[in-house]
Design a protein around this motif. Structure first.
Motif, PDB file in Angstrom:
ATOM      1  N   MET A  13       0.839  -1.211   0.000  1.00  0.00           N
ATOM      2  CA  MET A  13       0.000   0.000   0.000  1.00  0.00           C
ATOM      3  C   MET A  13       0.866   1.251   0.000  1.00  0.00           C
ATOM      4  N   ALA A  14       1.908   1.250   0.826  1.00  0.00           N
ATOM      5  CA  ALA A  14       2.795   2.413   0.883  1.00  0.00           C
ATOM      6  C   ALA A  14       3.482   2.628  -0.463  1.00  0.00           C
ATOM      7  N   TYR A  15       3.921   1.525  -1.092  1.00  0.00           N
ATOM      8  CA  TYR A  15       4.579   1.633  -2.398  1.00  0.00           C
ATOM      9  C   TYR A  15       3.621   2.188  -3.442  1.00  0.00           C
ATOM     10  N   ARG A  16       2.395   1.674  -3.481  1.00  0.00           N
ATOM     11  CA  ARG A  16       1.438   2.136  -4.492  1.00  0.00           C
ATOM     12  C   ARG A  16       1.053   3.593  -4.274  1.00  0.00           C
ATOM     13  N   GLN A  17       0.890   4.006  -3.014  1.00  0.00           N
ATOM     14  CA  GLN A  17       0.551   5.411  -2.748  1.00  0.00           C
ATOM     15  C   GLN A  17       1.694   6.318  -3.175  1.00  0.00           C
ATOM     16  N   ASP A  18       2.926   5.881  -2.897  1.00  0.00           N
ATOM     17  CA  ASP A  18       4.076   6.685  -3.308  1.00  0.00           C
ATOM     18  C   ASP A  18       4.176   6.737  -4.826  1.00  0.00           C
ATOM     19  N   ARG A  19       3.894   5.619  -5.486  1.00  0.00           N
ATOM     20  CA  ARG A  19       3.939   5.584  -6.954  1.00  0.00           C
ATOM     21  C   ARG A  19       2.893   6.514  -7.548  1.00  0.00           C
ATOM     22  N   ILE A  20       1.674   6.507  -6.992  1.00  0.00           N
ATOM     23  CA  ILE A  20       0.618   7.409  -7.474  1.00  0.00           C
ATOM     24  C   ILE A  20       1.038   8.857  -7.254  1.00  0.00           C
ATOM     25  N   ARG A  21       1.610   9.122  -6.094  1.00  0.00           N
ATOM     26  CA  ARG A  21       2.045  10.493  -5.794  1.00  0.00           C
ATOM     27  C   ARG A  21       3.101  10.965  -6.795  1.00  0.00           C
ATOM     28  N   ARG A  22       4.038  10.066  -7.138  1.00  0.00           N
ATOM     29  CA  ARG A  22       5.071  10.443  -8.105  1.00  0.00           C
ATOM     30  C   ARG A  22       4.519  10.562  -9.512  1.00  0.00           C
ATOM     31  N   ASP A  23       3.634   9.649  -9.897  1.00  0.00           N
ATOM     32  CA  ASP A  23       3.122   9.656 -11.267  1.00  0.00           C
ATOM     33  C   ASP A  23       2.234  10.861 -11.556  1.00  0.00           C
ATOM     34  N   PHE A  24       1.506  11.321 -10.558  1.00  0.00           N
ATOM     35  CA  PHE A  24       0.590  12.435 -10.771  1.00  0.00           C
ATOM     36  C   PHE A  24       1.135  13.757 -10.268  1.00  0.00           C
ATOM     37  N   GLN A  25       2.432  13.807 -10.046  1.00  0.00           N
ATOM     38  CA  GLN A  25       3.050  15.055  -9.604  1.00  0.00           C
ATOM     39  C   GLN A  25       3.153  16.017 -10.781  1.00  0.00           C
ATOM     40  N   ARG A  26       3.049  17.282 -10.486  1.00  0.00           N
ATOM     41  CA  ARG A  26       3.177  18.279 -11.550  1.00  0.00           C
ATOM     42  C   ARG A  26       4.587  18.259 -12.114  1.00  0.00           C
TER      43      ARG A  26
END
Length: 52
Positions: A13-26
């Motif tokens: 879960m932590a990995y996926r949340q971090d991945r989403i945060r990085r992928d959708f970063q401006r």
């Protein structure tokens, strides 16, 4: 019976949340710029005089 341990699920879960945060970063050119820091006051008259 669960095949995944609680720690493994939390890590995933932590990995996926971090991945989403990085992928959708401006992109960096849309990032907010930090406020410029005011220059440090330089007051030579307040510095100690050199020893004679």
């Amino acid at each position: 019976m669960f095949t995944y341990s609680t720690d493994a699920v939390r890590a995933e879960m932590a990995y996926r949340q971090d991945r989403i945060r990085r992928d959708f970063q401006r992109p960096f050119w849309f990032q907010r710029k930090r406020a410029p820091q005011p220059p440090q006051p330089c007051a030579p008259e307040l510095r100690a005089r050199p020893a004679m």
